[in-house]
Scaffold this motif. Sequence first.
Motif, PDB file in Angstrom:
ATOM      1  N   VAL A 128      14.168   7.788   8.893  1.00 38.55           N
ATOM      2  CA  VAL A 128      12.737   8.040   8.704  1.00 38.55           C
ATOM      3  C   VAL A 128      12.134   8.693   9.939  1.00 38.55           C
ATOM      4  N   ASN A 129      12.501   8.219  11.114  1.00 40.75           N
ATOM      5  CA  ASN A 129      11.930   8.762  12.347  1.00 40.75           C
ATOM      6  C   ASN A 129      12.407  10.176  12.657  1.00 40.75           C
ATOM      7  N   ALA A 130      13.456  10.614  11.987  1.00 41.27           N
ATOM      8  CA  ALA A 130      13.927  11.990  12.174  1.00 41.27           C
ATOM      9  C   ALA A 130      13.032  13.000  11.462  1.00 41.27           C
ATOM     10  N   GLN A 131      12.144  12.508  10.585  1.00 37.38           N
ATOM     11  CA  GLN A 131      11.223  13.364   9.851  1.00 37.38           C
ATOM     12  C   GLN A 131       9.822  13.269  10.458  1.00 37.38           C
ATOM     13  N   PRO A 132       9.010  14.305  10.304  1.00 33.00           N
ATOM     14  CA  PRO A 132       7.637  14.244  10.822  1.00 33.00           C
ATOM     15  C   PRO A 132       6.882  13.075  10.205  1.00 33.00           C
ATOM     16  N   ALA A 133       6.143  12.358  11.046  1.00 34.09           N
ATOM     17  CA  ALA A 133       5.358  11.219  10.580  1.00 34.09           C
ATOM     18  C   ALA A 133       3.878  11.551  10.645  1.00 34.09           C
ATOM     19  N   LYS A 134       3.096  10.804   9.863  1.00 34.51           N
ATOM     20  CA  LYS A 134       1.651  10.948   9.940  1.00 34.51           C
ATOM     21  C   LYS A 134       1.018   9.594   9.652  1.00 34.51           C
ATOM     22  N   PRO A 135      -0.224   9.393  10.088  1.00 33.96           N
ATOM     23  CA  PRO A 135      -0.890   8.114   9.821  1.00 33.96           C
ATOM     24  C   PRO A 135      -0.921   7.805   8.329  1.00 33.96           C
ATOM     25  N   GLY A 136      -0.658   6.548   8.001  1.00 33.47           N
ATOM     26  CA  GLY A 136      -0.683   6.119   6.609  1.00 33.47           C
ATOM     27  C   GLY A 136       0.660   6.073   5.934  1.00 33.47           C
ATOM     28  N   THR A 169       7.819  -0.716  14.844  1.00 33.92           N
ATOM     29  CA  THR A 169       6.907   0.341  14.391  1.00 33.92           C
ATOM     30  C   THR A 169       5.433  -0.033  14.446  1.00 33.92           C
ATOM     31  N   GLY A 170       5.134  -1.315  14.477  1.00 33.41           N
ATOM     32  CA  GLY A 170       3.751  -1.753  14.359  1.00 33.41           C
ATOM     33  C   GLY A 170       3.243  -1.751  12.934  1.00 33.41           C
ATOM     34  N   VAL A 171       4.105  -1.406  11.991  1.00 33.16           N
ATOM     35  CA  VAL A 171       3.748  -1.348  10.571  1.00 33.16           C
ATOM     36  C   VAL A 171       4.278  -2.595   9.866  1.00 33.16           C
ATOM     37  N   THR A 172       3.441  -3.242   9.066  1.00 38.49           N
ATOM     38  CA  THR A 172       3.905  -4.341   8.227  1.00 38.49           C
ATOM     39  C   THR A 172       4.530  -3.748   6.971  1.00 38.49           C
ATOM     40  N   PRO A 173       5.860  -3.853   6.807  1.00 42.97           N
ATOM     41  CA  PRO A 173       6.491  -3.217   5.649  1.00 42.97           C
ATOM     42  C   PRO A 173       6.089  -3.898   4.342  1.00 42.97           C
ATOM     43  N   LEU A 174       6.124  -3.130   3.266  1.00 44.54           N
ATOM     44  CA  LEU A 174       6.008  -3.703   1.939  1.00 44.54           C
ATOM     45  C   LEU A 174       7.356  -4.292   1.539  1.00 44.54           C
ATOM     46  N   PHE A 175       7.307  -5.258   0.640  1.00 46.31           N
ATOM     47  CA  PHE A 175       8.524  -5.848   0.078  1.00 46.31           C
ATOM     48  C   PHE A 175       8.569  -5.520  -1.400  1.00 46.31           C
ATOM     49  N   TYR A 176       9.632  -4.817  -1.822  1.00 47.15           N
ATOM     50  CA  TYR A 176       9.813  -4.462  -3.234  1.00 47.15           C
ATOM     51  C   TYR A 176      10.934  -5.283  -3.837  1.00 47.15           C
ATOM     52  N   SER A 177      10.723  -5.766  -5.060  1.00 41.81           N
ATOM     53  CA  SER A 177      11.806  -6.378  -5.817  1.00 41.81           C
ATOM     54  C   SER A 177      11.368  -6.551  -7.264  1.00 41.81           C
ATOM     55  N   GLY A 178      12.342  -6.867  -8.119  1.00 37.29           N
ATOM     56  CA  GLY A 178      12.029  -7.309  -9.461  1.00 37.29           C
ATOM     57  C   GLY A 178      11.382  -8.685  -9.418  1.00 37.29           C
ATOM     58  N   TRP A 179      10.594  -9.006 -10.446  1.00 34.93           N
ATOM     59  CA  TRP A 179       9.826 -10.251 -10.457  1.00 34.93           C
ATOM     60  C   TRP A 179      10.752 -11.461 -10.321  1.00 34.93           C
ATOM     61  N   GLN A 236      -7.015   2.475   1.238  1.00 37.16           N
ATOM     62  CA  GLN A 236      -6.545   1.120   1.541  1.00 37.16           C
ATOM     63  C   GLN A 236      -5.028   1.076   1.671  1.00 37.16           C
ATOM     64  N   LEU A 237      -4.319   1.856   0.862  1.00 37.07           N
ATOM     65  CA  LEU A 237      -2.871   1.943   1.007  1.00 37.07           C
ATOM     66  C   LEU A 237      -2.501   2.541   2.360  1.00 37.07           C
ATOM     67  N   ARG A 238      -3.175   3.603   2.736  1.00 37.32           N
ATOM     68  CA  ARG A 238      -2.896   4.234   4.033  1.00 37.32           C
ATOM     69  C   ARG A 238      -3.093   3.246   5.185  1.00 37.32           C
ATOM     70  N   ALA A 239      -4.049   2.355   5.033  1.00 38.50           N
ATOM     71  CA  ALA A 239      -4.329   1.372   6.095  1.00 38.50           C
ATOM     72  C   ALA A 239      -3.157   0.429   6.323  1.00 38.50           C
ATOM     73  N   LEU A 240      -2.236   0.341   5.344  1.00 36.45           N
ATOM     74  CA  LEU A 240      -1.042  -0.493   5.493  1.00 36.45           C
ATOM     75  C   LEU A 240       0.076   0.241   6.239  1.00 36.45           C
ATOM     76  N   GLY A 241      -0.089   1.535   6.445  1.00 36.40           N
ATOM     77  CA  GLY A 241       0.989   2.339   7.009  1.00 36.40           C
ATOM     78  C   GLY A 241       0.852   2.609   8.489  1.00 36.40           C
TER      79      GLY A 241
END
Length: 243
Positions: A128-136, A169-179, A236-241
């Motif tokens: 991920v860090n090898a690609q350009p990053a932006k806020p959000g 990163t200072g970013v709180t990651p999202l957690f994805y999974s099936g229910w 609001q989503l961007r604020a998580l990034g």
Amino acid sequence: MPHQRLSSTSPSPKRRLSLPGRRLRSAIAGVTLALSAAVSTGLLTGPAHADGFTYGEDVSGYESDWDWSASPAKFGIIKATEGLTFDDSSFARHWDEIAKKGIVRGAYHYGHPGNDPVAEADHFLSVVNAQPAKPGDLLVLDLETADDQSVAQVNAWAKTWLEYVKAKTGVTPLFYSGWNFAETYGYGLADYPLWVANYSEAMGAVTPPADWKSWTIHQYTDAPVDQNVSSLTPDQLRALGRR
């Protein structure tokens, strides 16, 4: 039973390209054409304005030619890595195309609890860090398999991966999974925003599993592409990034 993204007999759609020999080139081409037709004919109109939800899509290399310019999505999340060594070959292309579209974007890592969580996290961040990053920009752990580990081991693995990425990163990651998987393995992870797959519930009608009090993204179908709604606005989503 609520839909669970991964079963013992069926590979997750998020993993398809890392499983060699799953699809012939002709079949992949056929799927790509079908998805393109769905966009051009308006099948993927997306409920971007419905009931206050924000509509989004997630893809991997299986949809390597996905046309983001024609998509109604307000956010797009794409596979970057899996395990210790797999890099999704279409990640850079999707990353760039979503940036051009100007919508919220995110990257996810498909985790394997049989491996070292810190090593997997470093693999994800290096790509991920090898690609350009932006806020959000959002960061996501996709966890759908236990790799024959116990509930306690899988839970501890997830906590280590999430805490490590947040510290780096200072970013709180999202957690994805099936229910079902999140209900079994997700206790103690409620500090991380929930992206939950449940196809048996109507769009946005899912109840959060384990000890989450709310969900951030609901993946409600994988036909003809993974489709999601968020309870948050794009800002609001961007604020998580990333900041």
